[in-house]
Scaffold this active site. Structure first.
Site, mmCIF file in Angstrom:
data_model
loop_
_atom_site.group_PDB
_atom_site.id
_atom_site.type_symbol
_atom_site.label_atom_id
_atom_site.label_comp_id
_atom_site.label_asym_id
_atom_site.label_seq_id
_atom_site.Cartn_x
_atom_site.Cartn_y
_atom_site.Cartn_z
ATOM 1 N N ASP A 435 -14.181 44.367 -2.772
ATOM 2 C CA ASP A 435 -14.787 44.575 -4.177
ATOM 3 C C ASP A 435 -16.120 44.138 -4.296
ATOM 4 O OD1 ASP A 435 -13.155 44.666 -6.884
ATOM 5 O OD2 ASP A 435 -14.969 43.044 -7.047
ATOM 6 N N ASN A 443 -24.044 47.395 -13.775
ATOM 7 C CA ASN A 443 -23.877 48.388 -14.815
ATOM 8 C C ASN A 443 -24.455 47.972 -16.291
ATOM 9 O OD1 ASN A 443 -22.327 50.163 -13.719
ATOM 10 N ND2 ASN A 443 -20.390 49.456 -13.807
ATOM 11 N N ASP A 452 -23.091 54.147 -10.702
ATOM 12 C CA ASP A 452 -22.358 55.037 -9.782
ATOM 13 C C ASP A 452 -23.042 55.552 -8.747
ATOM 14 O OD1 ASP A 452 -20.458 55.403 -11.644
ATOM 15 O OD2 ASP A 452 -21.498 57.278 -12.890
ATOM 16 N N GLU A 477 -14.851 49.278 -8.757
ATOM 17 C CA GLU A 477 -15.709 48.951 -7.842
ATOM 18 C C GLU A 477 -14.902 48.289 -6.472
ATOM 19 O OE1 GLU A 477 -15.206 45.221 -10.281
ATOM 20 O OE2 GLU A 477 -15.303 47.523 -10.403
#
Length: 587
Positions: A435, A443, A452, A477
């Site tokens: 993770d 973000n 992305d 993620e």
């Protein structure tokens, strides 16, 4: 291309018919010149016992004697050979009379033709060469079936030998082509499991049997079949061939091209032909003529039905019906020629109607085999195209659009398969969950486009790992890995962690700090009896602890986590939308 092919078929029809009328120079057709007599015994009639006008009558259960006086030009030769084309009799005697009064007698009977049988359904009787001239020839038939179908020729032995060689070559080529086609169609049936190939094989087998018995090649193996037995076998095999050809048409023609009642009617007629032919081979006493008439009627009805069905399907656009009609135009033309020639053609030709049927039957089966090959090839191309498209769709369904690695569905399928391969094998297999740390902050600070790009960069790094590794994005993620090999799992996890930490993200965003990830992993090979879901739960719990311990590290799952329940963890979801989950604070 179709016009050229159609014209080629028609041209071949005319060529074969032209060759069929090619005659033998020097042959003398004796039938118009016979004097005849009918007796109740095998005693040779006296010179005054013959009639030289009219047609013999009442000979079916008697002895029919035929006599020919040689002309002066015919007596000049001393190498004559007599050929007879009619083998439906009980007994046959051939007597050569010489001018010095001596005779030479040959006798054959049904079931024993000795060494007189010849190809092309002929019996050959060479006259012994002597210093004196041959004066006349007498032929005696006991229980002759049909005088109208009798063909008798007197021709020089070299010409007869040449004809026999030509016929042997042609019949051998035709039977060889048929046999090769039989093997090929059986191969097609074994490979493609097409019923049409099986019916075609049965048709070819019937043609081979019919050709062997008609040409009398079969007498080399079963001499007792000489005469009426061969005739009945040929009739039976010809009927079976018609039935097989009908089933070939029905199994090959495209769906919807024929009405259901039409298919049922053709199958019923084919079954009736087979039944009638089977009875005709060993007819009960007093029924041969009746069964022969019944067989003729049902065969004729079947032929008419096949022609009508082919026409209907062709008109509706069936490609097979068109090819079937073109292929069968040759045998039909040959059969018509055989029937007509028996009525209006004198027997000076090398080709008999039956030989022509055998030759065009060989061409027909080659034509249909080639057509079946192209059809199966087209079907295989279409099947491969469909498989390729299906595989492409399946790949798209299991691929993450953003990163190009497996999505959650694809990863879980591959992970289960890989873990199942460990049963009973000595190898290290690990399940790893990773993770990205503080991904929500990336973000929020730099935008989702940058986020992305970060996920893509990490996926590329994971995909570039050496060894047997399966990589998937489980959602958001979070990534999953299944690794198999000899490297210790904790060392491998540490290498992956360092790989992600070393990724340069400055080209994505100048102010983007280094990206790290947390890992939870479990050695599946240490739990051979555990199913996939408990292993996944244990790895998820280990990832939870890695986040709790400060992130950017790997934590191995406890055996107790593997043994705890069978409920699959809620992975692959955005942690921000599942606040009730114990993993929600991993961001």
């Amino acid at each position: 291309m179709r016009i050229i092919r159609h014209r080629s078929i028609l041209s071949l029809n005319f060529l074969l018919l032209f060759l069929a009328f090619t005659g033998s120079a020097g042959a003398v057709v004796l039938k118009p010149h016979f004097c005849h007599a009918v007796t109740s015994s095998n005693h040779l009639p006296g010179p005054n016992g013959y009639r030289c006008d009219g047609t013999p009558r009442g000979y079916e259960k008697q002895w029919l004697w035929l006599r020919h006086e040689l002309t002066p030009d015919e007596r000049a030769r001393t190498d004559w050979s007599l050929t007879i084309r009619q083998t439906r009799f009980r007994q046959l005697s051939v007597i050569f009379h010489y001018v010095d009064g001596r005779t030479n007698i040959h006798t054959v009977r049904a079931g024993d033709f000795g060494d007189h049988w010849a190809l092309n359904a002929h019996l050959a009787f060479p006259a012994p060469s002597r210093d004196v001239e041959l004066d006349s020839v007498t032929i005696g038939f006991q229980d002759l079936a049909a005088y109208d179908l009798l063909r008798v020729r007197l021709l020089p032995e070299p010409i007869r030998a040449r004809e026999a060689g030509i016929v042997a070559l042609l019949a051998g080529c035709a039977l060889s082509l048929l046999f090769a086609s039989l093997i090929y169609n059986l191969f097609l049936f074994g490979v493609a499991k097409q019923r049409s190939a099986l019916w075609h094989s049965l048709w070819v087998a019937c043609m081979i049997g019919w050709g062997a018995f008609w040409s009398q090649l079969a007498l080399a193996v079963v001499p007792a079949a000489a005469g009426i037995a061969s005739v009945r076998i040929c009739a039976m095999l010809a009927a079976f061939a018609e039935a097989a050809a009908t089933m070939l048409l029905l199994s090959s023609i495209e769906p919807g091209m024929l009405p259901r009642w039409g298919r049922i009617s053709l199958r019923a007629l084919a079954a009736a032909v087979v039944a009638a032919a089977a009875l005709a081979i060993m007819p009960p006493a007093g029924t041969p003529s009746l069964l022969a008439n019944i067989l003729t009627i049902v065969v004729l009805a079947l032929v008419i039905g096949v022609i009508m069905a082919t026409g209907v399907a062709w008109r509706r656009g069936s490609r097979f019906a068109r090819d079937f009609a073109l292929a069968w135009s040759l045998p039909i033309a040959a059969v018509l020629y055989s029937i007509i020639s028996d009525i209006v053609v004198t027997d000076t030709r090398i080709f008999s109607g039956e030989l022509l049927v055998l030759l065009v039957g060989a061409f027909q089966t080659v034509w249909l085999s080639v057509r079946a090959t192209f059809t199966l090839a087209a079907m295989r191309v279409e099947r491969d195209r469909e498989r390729s498209q299906r595989a492409r769709f399946e790949q798209l369904a299991e691929t993450d659009d953003l990163t190009g690695v497996y999505n959650r569905r694809g990863f879980l399928v591959r992970a289960r398969q890989e873990l199942a391969r460990t049963d009973g094998k000595q190898r290290t297999v690990g399940l790893i969950l990773a993770d990205v740390d503080h991904f929500k902050r990336i973000n929020d600070t730099h935008g989702h486009d940058v986020g992305d790009l970060v996920l893509r960069r990490i996926a590329d790094a994971l995909r570039a790992l050496s060894g047997d590794v399966v990589v998937g994005r489980l959602g958001g993620e979070e990534f999953g890995l299944v690794v198999a090999g000899g490297l210790a799992l904790d060392i491998f996890v540490e290498q992956v962690r360092e790989t992600i930490s070393a990724i340069d993200m400055t080209d994505i965003a100048a102010t983007l700090p280094g990206v790290t990830a947390s890992f939870g992993y479990v050695r599946a090979s240490d739990h051979p009896d555990a199913s996939f879901e408990p292993l996944l739960r244990a790895a998820d719990q280990a990832l939870y602890r890695a986040k709790a311990l400060g992130r950017n590290r790997g934590v191995e799952g406890h055996p107790a986590d593997v043994q705890r329940g069978e409920e699959e963890p809620r992975i692959g979801h955005d942690r921000r939308t599942h606040r009730s989950s114990p993993l929600s604070f991993r961001q």
